[in-house]
Design an enzyme around this catalytic site. Structure first.
Site, short mmCIF file in Angstrom:
data_model
loop_
_atom_site.label_atom_id
_atom_site.label_comp_id
_atom_site.label_asym_id
_atom_site.label_seq_id
_atom_site.Cartn_x
_atom_site.Cartn_y
_atom_site.Cartn_z
N ARG A 75 0.68 -1.56 -0.07
CA ARG A 75 0.29 -0.42 -0.28
C ARG A 75 0.63 1.46 0.56
NH1 ARG A 75 -3.48 -3.95 -1.87
NH2 ARG A 75 -4.88 -4.66 -0.15
N LYS A 167 -1.85 -14.32 8.89
CA LYS A 167 -3.40 -14.57 8.22
C LYS A 167 -3.62 -15.85 7.59
CE LYS A 167 -2.87 -10.90 4.55
NZ LYS A 167 -2.85 -9.91 4.07
N HIS A 168 -4.36 -16.63 6.02
CA HIS A 168 -5.89 -16.30 6.69
C HIS A 168 -6.18 -16.94 7.10
CE1 HIS A 168 -4.67 -14.19 2.80
NE2 HIS A 168 -5.44 -12.60 3.91
N HIS A 180 -12.72 -12.71 -2.41
CA HIS A 180 -12.98 -11.55 -2.73
C HIS A 180 -14.23 -11.44 -3.42
CE1 HIS A 180 -8.75 -10.22 -2.19
NE2 HIS A 180 -9.22 -9.04 -1.02
N ASP A 252 -11.46 -10.67 7.73
CA ASP A 252 -10.50 -9.96 6.75
C ASP A 252 -11.66 -9.16 5.83
OD1 ASP A 252 -9.33 -9.84 4.30
OD2 ASP A 252 -9.50 -11.50 3.97
#
Length: 467
Positions: A75, A167-168, A180, A252
Site C-alpha cells: 500500500r 493470515k488467513h 473477494h 478479513d
C-alpha cells in the site's frame, strides 16, 4: 448504559475510508471511541505520517492498520513497487535470517509512520498451484518452509515495534476461488489441515504474533455450515482453545463477497464477534455504514444475541494490542540492502542472455487478484530504461527487430499465457522471458523467474540482463 455500549461497539471496528485526509465522520467516530482505521494505497501520500497523526489526535490509542506484505501487496509503495520482493521470493532463497531482516525493515517503514499493525504475513501454505489469490503471497507449498519463514518475518516486524498479523486462518492456500469474489471451499480432511495448513499458525502463535486474521473460507471438515469468519467451532474451539491464541483476532474485510453475499455488514459483525473475533475490518464504509454496524452490535447485545461480556473481551484485546504497541521501542537500524539482496538471491535463471541495446518490453497482463492494488507496476521497463535509454513498453506482442523481453505472471495457471510464450519463442527464439508469478517450464533464450512483483525484483532482473 447505551452510551457505554456504543463506545464498546465502536472500539472493535476498523474501517477504511477514501482520501488522503481523515474525513470528518471518521474523526468524530474516533472521538467517540472508534478503535481502529485501515489505510490503503488510496490514502497514501507524501504526508501519510500527518494523516496518522490526525487520527491519533482524536484517539491516541487507535489501532492504525495496513496491508504491507511486501512484493505484490504493498500500500505504501503501490505507485512504484515495493522495496521488498515478497514472501515467495523469500521462501525460494530460504534464509530465515534474511527473511527476518526484510520483516524488520517493513516494520521499520511502518513504525516511522506511527502505524500500529501490519496485516502480514500471509502464512497460508500455497498447496494448490491453481490458487488465484495467494500464489506468490505465500512463502511456499510446504508447511515447514512456510512455518519457519512466518516466524522469522513476524520476529522482524515485531522487533521493529509494530504488531504483525498471521493470515488467513485456518489457511487459504488450498483454494481455487478468490474470497473477494465468492466463498471458497477448502476440501481438505481434518488430517490434511492439521498436517499442512495449521502448523504455520501454530508456529506464529508460538512466536508471539500479536494478531491473527481469519479468512472467509468454508471448511466442511471443521464446520460444514459456516464460513470460518463466523464459526465459533473454528475461531473459539480451534484457534483459541486448542491452539491457545489469546491475541487480537481480526476479520478479513467484510465487504468481500465471500460473506457480503450472504449477510449484511451488521450481521456479519455480530456473528463474527459471537464466534470469537475481536476486530471487524470494513475496508471501505461511509459514515452511515459505520454507524449501522455499530448499532447492529449494540442491538445484538441488548437482545441477548451477543453477550456483553464477549463484546467487552473483544474490546479488551483491541486495547491490549494498542497498549503493546505504545510500549515498544521503535529504533530498528536501517538495513537498506535487505530488499535488493533478497530479490537478487531469489532470481531463478535458465539459459543465458544479455542486453546491450534498448529492448521492447512486452507485458502480458493477467488480471491480478483484488488484494493487489491495480496500479502496482512490474517496473521492469522502467528498470531497464534506467540502464538502456530508449527501452519501450507495450502490451501487444508485435515484435520488431529490437531485443524482446516478454513479462508474464503465473503462466502455469493460464493456458493462454503459456500459448503466448510459446508463440513468442517460435517467432523470436532469442526472446527473454521474465516470469513474475509461479513459474511454468522455462522457455526462451533466457527464462528469469522473480517469484514476485516488486521494484527491487525488476531492478535485479535489469542488473542481470545488462551485467
Amino acid at each position: 448504559m447505551t452510551a457505554d455500549l456504543h463506545r464498546l461497539a465502536l472500539s472493535v471496528l476498523q474501517p477504511g475510508f477514501e482520501g488522503a485526509t481523515a474525513p470528518d465522520w471518521l474523526r468524530k467516530a474516533l472521538g467517540e471511541g472508534l478503535g481502529g482505521a485501515v489505510l490503503f494505497a488510496r490514502n497514501v501520500t507524501a504526508d501519510t505520517a500527518g494523516l496518522v497523526a490526525s487520527l491519533r489526535a482524536e484517539n491516541p490509542g487507535v489501532v492504525v492498520a495496513i496491508d504491507e506484505e511486501g512484493g505484490v501487496v504493498t500500500r505504501l509503495e503501490a505507485r512504484e513497487g515495493s522495496s521488498f520482493p515478497g514472501n515467495r521470493a523469500l521462501g525460494v532463497v530460504d534464509d530465515v535470517a534474511l527473511t527476518e531482516r526484510v520483516g524488520r525493515q517493513i516494520g521499520r517503514m511502518l513504525a516511522e509512520l506511527d502505524i500500529t499493525l501490519d496485516y502480514a504475513p500471509s502464512v497460508d501454505v500455497n498447496a494448490n498451484p491453481a490458487n488465484p489469490v495467494i500464489g506468490v503471497r505465500s512463502f511456499g507449498p510446504t508447511a515447514d518452509l512456510v512455518a519457519r519463514h512466518s516466524v522469522a518475518y513476524i520476529q522482524g516486524v515485531q522487533g521493529a515495534g509494530v504488531a504483525a498479523c498471521a493470515k488467513h486462518f485456518p489457511g487459504h492456500g488450498d483454494t481455487v476461488t478468490d474470497s473477494h469474489l465468492a466463498l471458497p471451499t477448502v476440501h481438505a480432511s481434518l488430517a490434511e489441515l492439521r498436517g499442512r495448513d495449521l502448523p504455520p499458525f501454530e508456529a506464529a502463535i508460538g512466536a508471539g504474533v500479536r494478531s491473527v486474521m481469519c479468512g472467509h473460507l468454508l471448511i466442511p471438515s471443521l464446520d460444514p455450515s459456516m464460513p470460518a469468519t463466523l464459526s465459533r467451532t473454528i475461531l473459539t474451539g480451534l484457534l483459541r482453545e486448542e491452539l491457545g491464541f489469546d491475541g487480537m483476532l481480526v476479520t478479513d474485510a467484510i465487504e468481500m463477497k465471500a460473506v457480503a453475499a450472504i449477510y449484511s455488514p451488521g450481521e456479519i459483525a455480530v456473528r463474527a464477534l459471537a464466534a470469537g473475533v475481536d476486530a471487524i475490518c470494513a475496508g471501505l464504509v461511509t459514515a452511515e455504514g459505520l454507524y449501522e454496524i455499530r448499532d447492529a452490535i449494540v442491538a445484538a447485545v441488548l437482545d441477548g444475541t451477543l453477550p456483553e461480556e464477549r463484546l467487552a473481551e473483544a474490546a479488551g484485546r483491541v486495547h491490549a494490542l494498542a497498549e503493546w504497541y505504545a510500549a515498544q521501542p521503535r529504533d530498528a537500524e536501517p538495513d537498506d540492502a535487505a530488499g535488493m539482496e533478497a530479490a537478487v538471491r531469489a532470481l531463478t535463471i535458465t539459459g543465458s542472455a544479455r542486453l546491450t541495446a534498448a529492448p521492447l518490453v512486452v507485458e502480458v497482463n493477467t488480471r491480478h487478484n483484488q488484494a493487489i492494488d491495480p496500479n502496482t507496476p512490474t517496473g521492469l521497463a522502467a528498470a531497464l530504461g534506467e540502464v538502456l535509454l530508449g527501452t519501450e513498453r507495450t502490451s501487444t506482442p508485435d515484435f520488431d527487430e529490437r531485443p524482446v523481453v516478454l513479462v508474464v505472471h503465473d503462466a502455469a495457471r493460464h493456458p493462454w499465457v503459456r500459448e503466448t510464450v510459446a508463440e513468442a519463442v517460435r517467432r523470436r527464439p532469442d526472446v527473454i522471458v521474465v516470469e513474475t508469478g509461479i513459474p511454468d517450464e522455462p522457455a526462451g533464450a533466457a527464462h528469469i523467474a522473480t517469484h514476485g512483483i516488486s521494484k527491487v525484483s525488476a531492478k535485479a532482473v535489469a542488473r542481470w540482463l545488462t551485467r
